[in-house]
Design an enzyme around this catalytic site. Sequence first.
Site, mmCIF file in Angstrom:
data_model
loop_
_atom_site.group_PDB
_atom_site.id
_atom_site.type_symbol
_atom_site.label_atom_id
_atom_site.label_comp_id
_atom_site.label_asym_id
_atom_site.label_seq_id
_atom_site.Cartn_x
_atom_site.Cartn_y
_atom_site.Cartn_z
ATOM 1 N N ASP A 175 -4.103 -4.834 5.908
ATOM 2 C CA ASP A 175 -4.253 -6.053 4.739
ATOM 3 C C ASP A 175 -3.399 -7.082 4.408
ATOM 4 O O ASP A 175 -2.299 -6.647 4.521
ATOM 5 C CB ASP A 175 -4.751 -5.084 3.724
ATOM 6 C CG ASP A 175 -5.338 -5.790 2.413
ATOM 7 O OD1 ASP A 175 -6.019 -6.726 2.736
ATOM 8 O OD2 ASP A 175 -5.196 -5.402 1.202
ATOM 9 N N SER A 227 0.893 -1.091 0.251
ATOM 10 C CA SER A 227 0.063 0.093 -0.096
ATOM 11 C C SER A 227 1.122 1.159 -0.081
ATOM 12 O O SER A 227 1.495 1.372 -0.999
ATOM 13 C CB SER A 227 -0.719 0.033 1.146
ATOM 14 O OG SER A 227 -1.995 1.008 1.137
ATOM 15 N N THR A 228 0.807 1.876 1.179
ATOM 16 C CA THR A 228 1.387 3.333 1.152
ATOM 17 C C THR A 228 3.160 3.202 1.021
ATOM 18 O O THR A 228 3.586 2.156 1.512
ATOM 19 C CB THR A 228 1.437 3.775 2.446
ATOM 20 O OG1 THR A 228 0.186 3.875 2.923
ATOM 21 C CG2 THR A 228 2.097 5.187 2.408
ATOM 22 N N MET A 250 0.154 1.234 5.188
ATOM 23 C CA MET A 250 -0.610 1.534 6.423
ATOM 24 C C MET A 250 -1.837 0.295 6.486
ATOM 25 O O MET A 250 -2.418 0.059 5.483
ATOM 26 C CB MET A 250 -1.185 2.925 6.323
ATOM 27 C CG MET A 250 -1.943 3.271 5.466
ATOM 28 S SD MET A 250 -2.659 4.860 5.353
ATOM 29 C CE MET A 250 -3.742 4.838 6.589
ATOM 30 N N HIS A 308 -2.717 -0.918 -3.191
ATOM 31 C CA HIS A 308 -3.909 -0.168 -2.928
ATOM 32 C C HIS A 308 -3.852 1.150 -3.573
ATOM 33 O O HIS A 308 -3.169 1.751 -3.601
ATOM 34 C CB HIS A 308 -4.075 0.324 -1.600
ATOM 35 C CG HIS A 308 -4.113 -1.184 -0.441
ATOM 36 N ND1 HIS A 308 -4.110 -0.957 0.753
ATOM 37 C CD2 HIS A 308 -4.518 -2.305 -1.021
ATOM 38 C CE1 HIS A 308 -4.142 -2.189 1.342
ATOM 39 N NE2 HIS A 308 -4.528 -3.152 0.598
#
Length: 367
Positions: free
Chosen positions: A310, A186-187, A307, A213
Site C-alpha cells: 500500500d 502498517s505493521t 506488510m 492500517h
Amino acid sequence: MTKLLIVDDSALMRRLLTDIFEAADDFEVAVARNGVEALGMLASFAPDVVTLDIHMPEMDGLACLDRIMVVRPCPVVMVSSLTADGAEETLEAMALGAVDFVPKPKGAVSLEIDKIAEHLVDKVRAASKARIPRSARLRERVREASTGGLAQSRKSRTGSAAPSFRDQTVSPGNSEGNGLVLVGCSTGGPPALDALLGELPADFPWPILVAQHMPASFTGPLARRLDRLCALTVREVERATPLLAGHVYIARGDADVILSRRSGSLMALPAPSDPELFWHPSADRMVESAMRMVAPAKLIGVLMTGMGTDGATAMTTLKQRGGLTIAEAESTAVVWGMPGALVERGGASLTTPLPQIAGTLMNFFVR
C-alpha cells in the site's frame, strides 16, 4: 518451520489457534496458559514468533511482553479486543515492542474465527520475519544478564534526536506556500509514528496526514496517544476537517481519507473504504486524492514500515510528477514490505533510516 508460541488463558482459544496454524503446514506450535508459563518456555522452545493475549491470570500480556523484550527479544503479535480499553492496551504493547496485533473475533469465537484465519496467519507469518532492532531495550538486557534476572523491568523507551540534514540536495521544488506531508504505515507503524512525529516541532510548517492500517476503534486512541507524546497537535479525521500547519491528522480506521477544497481551504474527509483496495485506511487512495488537490511539488510522501505494498503505486506516481518521496530504510523498518515496494518500483527519492526522517523533513524548510 516457523516456531510459534501461542499464549492464551482460554483453552478454547488455544485449541482454535493451534488448529489454524497447524493447518497452515509451516508452523511448529506450542502453547502456554499465561505469561508465567510463556516465559518458562522461551529458552526450551525458542519461538520465532509469539501470539500473546492481554488479559490473563498470574501474569498478563503486557507484563509478559515487557519481560520477553528484555529476556529474549522476538516478534510478538498481540491478540486484543476491539474495545477502547483494548486499543489503549494494544498501543501500550506496541510501545513495549510488540510488532503487530490481531483483533479478537466478535461474538462466538468458535463460529467467527474462521473469518479471520487467513488474515491471522498472514500477519503472524509477516511478524515472524520482522526486524527487532538490536538497540531495543539494550540497556535493560545488559542489566538483566549482569544481575541474573533480578533487574527491574520498565515500560519506557528512549529516542534519539534526528541529525541535521542541511546538506540534503533533493527537494520537490520551492517549499513556500501551502503543502502537505503524507505518511503511510502498517505493521510496526505506531512506534514508527512516535519516532517520526516526536522529533518535529509544534510549528512544523505543513499539515501531516497519516494512513495507518488499523480498525476504527484503534485510530482514535492512537491519535490521543500521539497528541500526548508530540509537540504537534494530533487529531483523528472523524468528519470534514480543515488542514492546519503544526497539526497531524490520523485517518479513521476501517475507512479511507480523501482531500477536498471548500472555500479555498484544504480539507480532509473520511470516506467509505474502497472495496477494490485491500488495506485501509489506504495510503494509495490518500496520495492519489492529494495529488488532485495539491500540486505534486508541494507534497512530500513518507512510506514507513508495513506488510504489503500500500502506498507504493501512488507515491511512485508522486515522484514522477515532481514530488518528494521518502522510504524508510530496511535497516530500521520492522517489516520492509511497503517501503521496500516503493524502492523496488523506483519511486523513492530518498531511502532513509527512521531516526533521520524527521531531520530530512525539517531540512526541506531550511533556507
